[in-house]
Design an enzyme around this catalytic site. Structure first.
Site, short mmCIF file in Angstrom:
data_model
loop_
_atom_site.label_atom_id
_atom_site.label_comp_id
_atom_site.label_asym_id
_atom_site.label_seq_id
_atom_site.Cartn_x
_atom_site.Cartn_y
_atom_site.Cartn_z
N SER A 577 72.01 17.27 -17.74
CA SER A 577 71.01 17.26 -16.67
C SER A 577 69.83 18.10 -17.07
O SER A 577 69.96 19.06 -17.86
CB SER A 577 71.61 17.80 -15.37
OG SER A 577 70.61 18.01 -14.39
N TYR A 590 75.93 24.51 -10.18
CA TYR A 590 75.65 23.25 -10.87
C TYR A 590 74.85 23.49 -12.14
O TYR A 590 75.19 22.99 -13.22
CB TYR A 590 74.89 22.32 -9.92
CG TYR A 590 74.49 21.01 -10.53
CD1 TYR A 590 75.44 20.02 -10.78
CD2 TYR A 590 73.16 20.74 -10.87
CE1 TYR A 590 75.07 18.79 -11.35
CE2 TYR A 590 72.79 19.54 -11.43
CZ TYR A 590 73.75 18.57 -11.68
OH TYR A 590 73.39 17.37 -12.25
#
Length: 700
Positions: A577, A590
């Site tokens: 990501s 995250y």
């Protein structure tokens, strides 16, 4: 004892209510499809059917007789109308005046296009003369196991006479082609009351005046042979009786899971090969039998069988009672090398001055006592079909060896078909393989938007894909969609939680059994969470780390194990990501887990390089469409963080990007394809951002 399924007679599938009103060519298609619906009638791609039909000549307007016959490379079970070649019968008859003898018969194939009716582009097969010169309207040629069991027996002529009397004749072995077509025509004229003929070591021809008559006769003849074999073999121990006992189903798959990647590594020197495992009752009966090795060494008889399976298989030295798997794996290089040497010697003994060069000398079929049969080929469908052909060969050997002595095709005859110049020309006409042909990919998070798009991209380039996901319903839906477009052979699924060490190992074992191993791992399983750090619970932190860091470690570790056994290199692609490089507010768990992924990939790139295992990272950003993690709380949380609603979040991300463009699952799939393909063969340890431009995420 002989398996009861092999004693069962065929069902007559003709339905007059379906056939009523069909044209002669439509009846041919119907007859072909119902014959090919049962593999006991003929194997995939084997046999052919024909009809002589009155048609209107497009130039003269006159009625002319046209031969409709299965075209080259077709399969009667799945053929459509465009699968038939069409040729003028008067021109086919005229070819007889050009025939110069058996040593020149291959040149007759070059004349067939000159006989084409209505410029039909479907190429006529080598068997066209066999149908053209039988003076009956409808002709079937099939490779029924029961018939070939008779045809491959030492005294096949006497057995044919004993079973059928004068209604079915017999012809000695002759390589398919023009001369055999003339033989069939002569037989029919000399035996006008005969309904067909058994070809030694090959198969069956039957004929009739109508499509229904021809079909009924084919089924009747096969059923007569089946019933005769059942009577004669009742109480007979097949293949000399059992020598080994089968392992349990789970144990058989476990052994196959360890054997297949090792074999795959040895047989994929020229191209990546795909495997298939078969532990059906028929296979187990043969591999467990006392006569396994001597029968296997005799090779197959029917040309269609050994063209798919090579003339003989490789019997692995596994003893299920001793479970000597480690010893088998240690001895595998020597066994494979011995098979290659034997095959090369066969080539040298039989080659002609103009023979094509030696082809891949590795075995196609591997027989494992107590376990089953493994086959390897250039793609999954071919590997599966090769196994099906060898099951046909097993059925033939069972019948022939129980009523007589089984006889394989003479070595020179086998070579002359395998290295037939016409067969070589057909191979040379095959299209160039796609970029991922023979590759096997495992995609975690395979039911999500990015996972499904990546699987689709790989499938479009010829790969086989194992979809792994924790969501069974979504997994089933995704696999059905992909299988409907790319075929059932190339898509498999496994329910897997990436945080469960045993589940991960089981998933890779499943991939090994289904496809032979693994070449590409796409680690894509994920979750997302959003919370201020003081509201981030330890459970939430651990969940992110378990799935996004530990999970990626577990699947990579297992992929490395299989890839090292194969010794063929490989590609590992992490779908990380933008957040792994650029921090975001209210997403500490995250972002940290994603950063862990990226650094793990760097570490693995270092470890895998000496084995040719490349490890790279794709960094998406804001892929909302089709993404499972953008459903529910994460979407609401991110919308809240940026002060917008759900509808405005995608537009906000688009405007935030430098290129002002949305990022879609297909964009990530394209990046994952680049890192899987040979175009990136010199890239490892890299990060590719697919985020429409984000300056904070520029790698530094």
């Amino acid at each position: 004892m002989l398996k009861s399924a092999e004693k069962q007679t065929l069902e007559n599938r003709w339905d007059e209510s379906v056939a009523d009103g069909m044209s002669e060519s439509e009846l041919l298609l119907y007859r072909s499809n119902i014959l090919g619906a049962d593999k006991r009638v003929t194997n995939y791609g084997g046999g052919n059917t024909s009809a002589k039909v009155m048609e209107t000549d497009p130039l003269t307007g006159e009625e002319v007789e046209v031969l409709w016959v299965k075209g080259s490379g077709g399969d009667i079970g799945s053929i459509k109308m465009d699968g038939f070649a069409t040729l003028y019968m008067d021109k086919l008859e005229a070819l007889k005046g050009l025939y110069r003898g058996v040593e020149f018969e291959d040149e007759m194939v070059g004349y067939l296009p000159h006989c084409t009716y209505k410029l039909n582009p479907r190429a006529a097969s080598i068997d066209t003369p066999l149908h053209a010169y039988v003076p009956r309207k409808h002709v079937d040629h099939v490779h029924a196991d029961a018939i070939i069991a008779i045809a491959a027996s030492k005294n096949s002529r006497e057995l044919t006479q004993q079973i059928f009397g004068d209604k079915i004749g017999w012809l000695p072995w002759k390589k398919p082609g023009y001369e055999l077509g003339l033989w069939l025509g002569d037989f029919c004229r000399e035996n006008p009351d005969a309904d067909g003929v058994v070809l030694e070591s090959h198969g069956l021809f039957t004929w009739g005046d109508t499509a229904r008559d021809c079909y009924d006769k084919t089924i009747e003849v096969i059923n007569t042979a089946t019933a005769w074999l059942a009577e004669k073999t009742d109480g007979v121990a097949a293949f000399g009786g059992a020598r080994h006992q089968s392992l349990s189903a789970a144990e058989r798959r476990a052994v196959a899971a360890r054997l297949m990647p090792a074999i795959r590594g040895y047989v994929s020197g020229n191209q990546h090969m795909v495997g298939n495992f078969n532990d059906s009752d028929a296979v187990l009966e043969f591999v467990n039998s006392a006569n396994l090795e001597p029968l296997a060494a005799l090779g197959t008889s029917c040309p269609d069988h050994f063209l798919r399976t090579k003339i003989r298989p490789l019997v692995l030295e596994f003893d299920p009672a001793q479970n000597n798997l480690n010893a088998v794996l240690e001895g595998l290089p020597a066994q494979v090398a011995a098979y290659r040497d034997d095959y090369a010697a066969y080539y040298d003994r039989c080659k002609h001055d103009n023979s094509p060069a030696l082809r891949d000398p590795n075995a196609v079929v591997y027989l494992v006592p107590g376990v089953g049969m493994i086959t390897f080929a250039k793609d999954k469908a071919t590997a599966r079909i090769s196994g099906e052909f060898y099951v046909n060969a097993i059925n033939v050997m069972r019948g022939a060896s129980s009523v007589s002595d089984y006889v394989g095709l003479p070595e020179q005859e086998a070579f002359d078909i395998e290295y037939w110049l016409l067969e070589e020309a057909k191979l040379q006409r095959m299209p160039k393989p796609k970029s991922l042909a023979g590759r096997v990919a495992l995609v975690t998070g395979g039911a999500g938007g990015i996972g499904a798009a990546t699987a689709e991209r790989y499938l479009s380039e010829g790969a086989c894909v194992m979809l792994a996901d924790i969501n069974e319903d979504a997994l089933d839906s995704t696999s059905q969609n992909l299988a409907s477009r790319f075929g059932k052979d190339v898509v498999r699924t496994v329910t897997m939680n990436v945080t469960d060490e045993n589940a991960v190992a089981a998933a890779f074992a499943e991939s090994a059994v289904e496809f032979g191993g693994i070449d590409i791992l796409v680690s894509n399983a994920g979750i997302a969470s959003s919370a201020p750090v003081e509201e981030t619970s330890l459970a939430l932190w651990n969940k992110n780390m378990d799935i996004l860091s530990t999970g990626y470690f577990l699947v990579s570790r297992e992929a490395f194990k299989v890839m090292r056994v194969q010794d063929m290199g490989g590609a590992v692609i992490f779908i990380a990501s933008k957040n792994g490089l650029a921090a975001s507010p209210n997403a500490a768990a995250y972002c940290t887990a994603k950063a862990s992924e990226i650094h793990l990939a760097r570490c693995l790139a270092l470890e895998g390089a000496e084995a040719g295992i490349r490890v790279n990272v794709v960094n998406p950003d804001a892929v909302l469409r089709g993404s499972k993690i953008w459903e529910g709380e994460w979407l609401e949380q991110r919308a809240g963080t940026y002060g917008t609603d759900k509808g405005g979040l995608e537009e906000m991300y688009r405007q935030r990007s430098m290129l002002k463009r949305s990022v879609l699952p297909e964009d990530i799939a394209e990046a994952a394809y680049f890192f899987a393909a040979d175009t990136s063969s010199k890239s490892t340890g890299n990060i590719l951002n697919v985020d429409a431009g984000n300056v904070q995420a520029f790698p530094r």
